[in-house]
Design a protein around this motif. Structure first.
Motif, PDB file in Angstrom:
ATOM      1  N   ALA A  58      17.157   7.481  50.731  1.00 33.53           N
ATOM      2  CA  ALA A  58      18.032   8.435  51.421  1.00 33.53           C
ATOM      3  C   ALA A  58      19.129   7.696  52.193  1.00 33.53           C
ATOM      4  CB  ALA A  58      17.215   9.320  52.355  1.00 33.53           C
ATOM      5  N   GLU A  59      18.788   6.586  52.821  1.00 32.60           N
ATOM      6  CA  GLU A  59      19.777   5.793  53.547  1.00 32.60           C
ATOM      7  C   GLU A  59      20.837   5.241  52.588  1.00 32.60           C
ATOM      8  OE1 GLU A  59      17.433   2.851  55.585  1.00 32.60           O
ATOM      9  OE2 GLU A  59      16.706   4.314  57.061  1.00 32.60           O
ATOM     10  N   ALA A  60      20.397   4.795  51.424  1.00 37.70           N
ATOM     11  CA  ALA A  60      21.338   4.270  50.431  1.00 37.70           C
ATOM     12  C   ALA A  60      22.291   5.364  49.961  1.00 37.70           C
ATOM     13  CB  ALA A  60      20.575   3.682  49.246  1.00 37.70           C
ATOM     14  N   ILE A  61      21.768   6.574  49.761  1.00 39.92           N
ATOM     15  CA  ILE A  61      22.598   7.700  49.326  1.00 39.92           C
ATOM     16  C   ILE A  61      23.593   8.075  50.424  1.00 39.92           C
ATOM     17  CG2 ILE A  61      22.560  10.163  48.703  1.00 39.92           C
ATOM     18  CD1 ILE A  61      19.738   9.499  47.440  1.00 39.92           C
ATOM     19  N   ALA A  62      23.144   8.086  51.663  1.00 36.44           N
ATOM     20  CA  ALA A  62      24.041   8.416  52.781  1.00 36.44           C
ATOM     21  C   ALA A  62      25.175   7.403  52.898  1.00 36.44           C
ATOM     22  CB  ALA A  62      23.254   8.489  54.086  1.00 36.44           C
ATOM     23  N   ASN A  63      24.889   6.136  52.613  1.00 35.55           N
ATOM     24  CA  ASN A  63      25.895   5.079  52.700  1.00 35.55           C
ATOM     25  C   ASN A  63      26.811   5.021  51.483  1.00 35.55           C
ATOM     26  OD1 ASN A  63      25.064   4.162  55.229  1.00 35.55           O
ATOM     27  ND2 ASN A  63      23.477   2.881  54.314  1.00 35.55           N
ATOM     28  N   THR A  64      26.246   5.260  50.302  1.00 38.10           N
ATOM     29  CA  THR A  64      26.995   5.202  49.042  1.00 38.10           C
ATOM     30  C   THR A  64      26.549   6.367  48.173  1.00 38.10           C
ATOM     31  OG1 THR A  64      26.907   2.785  49.247  1.00 38.10           O
ATOM     32  CG2 THR A  64      27.674   3.682  47.131  1.00 38.10           C
ATOM     33  N   PRO A  65      27.107   7.559  48.380  1.00 39.64           N
ATOM     34  CA  PRO A  65      26.615   8.761  47.689  1.00 39.64           C
ATOM     35  C   PRO A  65      26.637   8.681  46.163  1.00 39.64           C
ATOM     36  CG  PRO A  65      28.205   9.349  49.390  1.00 39.64           C
ATOM     37  CD  PRO A  65      28.189   7.863  49.305  1.00 39.64           C
ATOM     38  N   PRO A  76      13.369  15.892  47.729  1.00 36.34           N
ATOM     39  CA  PRO A  76      14.144  16.711  48.663  1.00 36.34           C
ATOM     40  C   PRO A  76      14.863  15.880  49.732  1.00 36.34           C
ATOM     41  CG  PRO A  76      12.086  17.805  48.189  1.00 36.34           C
ATOM     42  CD  PRO A  76      12.011  16.442  47.549  1.00 36.34           C
ATOM     43  N   ARG A  77      14.239  14.810  50.201  1.00 35.27           N
ATOM     44  CA  ARG A  77      14.892  13.969  51.212  1.00 35.27           C
ATOM     45  C   ARG A  77      16.133  13.289  50.646  1.00 35.27           C
ATOM     46  NH1 ARG A  77      11.540   9.561  54.615  1.00 35.27           N
ATOM     47  NH2 ARG A  77      12.453  10.131  56.601  1.00 35.27           N
ATOM     48  N   MET A  78      16.051  12.830  49.413  1.00 31.69           N
ATOM     49  CA  MET A  78      17.198  12.203  48.762  1.00 31.69           C
ATOM     50  C   MET A  78      18.314  13.225  48.566  1.00 31.69           C
ATOM     51  SD  MET A  78      15.249   9.988  45.865  1.00 31.69           S
ATOM     52  CE  MET A  78      13.797   9.024  46.257  1.00 31.69           C
ATOM     53  N   GLN A  79      17.930  14.422  48.150  1.00 34.72           N
ATOM     54  CA  GLN A  79      18.913  15.486  47.980  1.00 34.72           C
ATOM     55  C   GLN A  79      19.539  15.857  49.327  1.00 34.72           C
ATOM     56  OE1 GLN A  79      17.443  18.864  45.593  1.00 34.72           O
ATOM     57  NE2 GLN A  79      15.745  17.504  45.058  1.00 34.72           N
ATOM     58  N   SER A  80      18.724  15.893  50.368  1.00 33.77           N
ATOM     59  CA  SER A  80      19.235  16.224  51.698  1.00 33.77           C
ATOM     60  C   SER A  80      20.269  15.204  52.160  1.00 33.77           C
ATOM     61  CB  SER A  80      18.100  16.317  52.707  1.00 33.77           C
ATOM     62  OG  SER A  80      17.315  17.451  52.438  1.00 33.77           O
ATOM     63  N   ALA A  81      20.054  13.946  51.822  1.00 35.08           N
ATOM     64  CA  ALA A  81      21.034  12.916  52.169  1.00 35.08           C
ATOM     65  C   ALA A  81      22.361  13.202  51.470  1.00 35.08           C
ATOM     66  CB  ALA A  81      20.514  11.532  51.790  1.00 35.08           C
TER      67      ALA A  81
END
Length: 159
Positions: A58-65, A76-81
Motif C-alpha cells: 500500500a505504501e508503494a502504491i501511495a508513493n508510485t500509483p 482492499p488495502r492496496m485498492q484503498s491506497a
C-alpha cells in the motif's frame, strides 16, 4: 543427486526465512493468497508477515500509483491506497486520473478481487460493455459522489 536436492531445498528455506529473497504472493492459505505482484516492482522480503506485506504494498502504491498495474487481485488495502491517490487528484480538480481509474477497472475484471468499497464492484460492472473512456468517466463520477472516506485517519482504539 538426491543429497544435492535436499541441500538446495534447505538453503532455499533458510534464505526465505531470513528474508534474503523477494516474494511475489502472500503465504498459501492466507486470506489474500490469490494476490500476486511482480517482484521487479515490489521488493518484499520473504520474512515479512502478511500484515506487513500488505502495508508495504500500500505504501508503494501511495508513493508510485502506476505500480498498481503490476498486481493481480489487489487487496482492499492496496485498492484503498490507489483510491486515496485518485480521490486526492479528483479533489484538486483538473483532468481526472484516467490511467489510475483504468487500472482499478482492470483489477475488478476478476471476481477474485476483493471489494474495497461497498458498491464499487457494482459501479464498475454497471459499465460493462461501454467504451473504456466512458467506463473511466462513469467511475470518476461515482467516486466523486462518494463521501470523503479517504480523509478519515485510521486510529487505534483507546488512543
Amino acid at each position: 543427486m538426491p543429497l544435492l536436492h535436499v541441500l538446495s531445498s534447505l538453503l532455499g528455506r533458510a534464505s526465505r526465512a531470513l528474508g534474503l529473497e523477494s516474494i511475489d504472493a502472500f503465504p498459501p492459505g492466507h486470506r489474500y493468497a490469490d494476490t500476486r505482484w511482480d517482484k521487479a516492482c515490489f521488493d518484499i522480503p520473504s520474512d515479512y508477515r502478511p500484515e506487513r506485506i500488505d502495508q508495504a504494498m500500500a505504501e508503494a502504491i501511495a508513493n508510485t500509483p502506476s505500480v498498481f498495474a503490476w498486481i493481480e487481485h489487489p487487496t482492499p488495502r492496496m485498492q484503498s491506497a490507489l483510491l486515496g491517490v485518485i480521490h486526492a487528484r479528483l479533489r484538486r480538480g483538473g483532468t481526472p486520473p484516467n490511467e489510475l481509474l483504468a487500472m482499478l477497472i482492470e483489477a475488478y475484471a476478476s471476481p477474485r478481487t476483493h471489494e474495497a468499497l461497498p458498491g464499487l464492484r457494482a459501479a464498475i460492472a454497471g459499465t460493462s460493455g461501454y467504451d473504456p473512456s466512458m467506463r473511466v468517466a462513469h467511475l470518476a463520477a461515482w467516486l466523486a459522489d462518494m463521501p470523503a472516506a479517504f480523509d478519515v485517519i485510521d486510529a487505534q482504539p483507546g488512543r
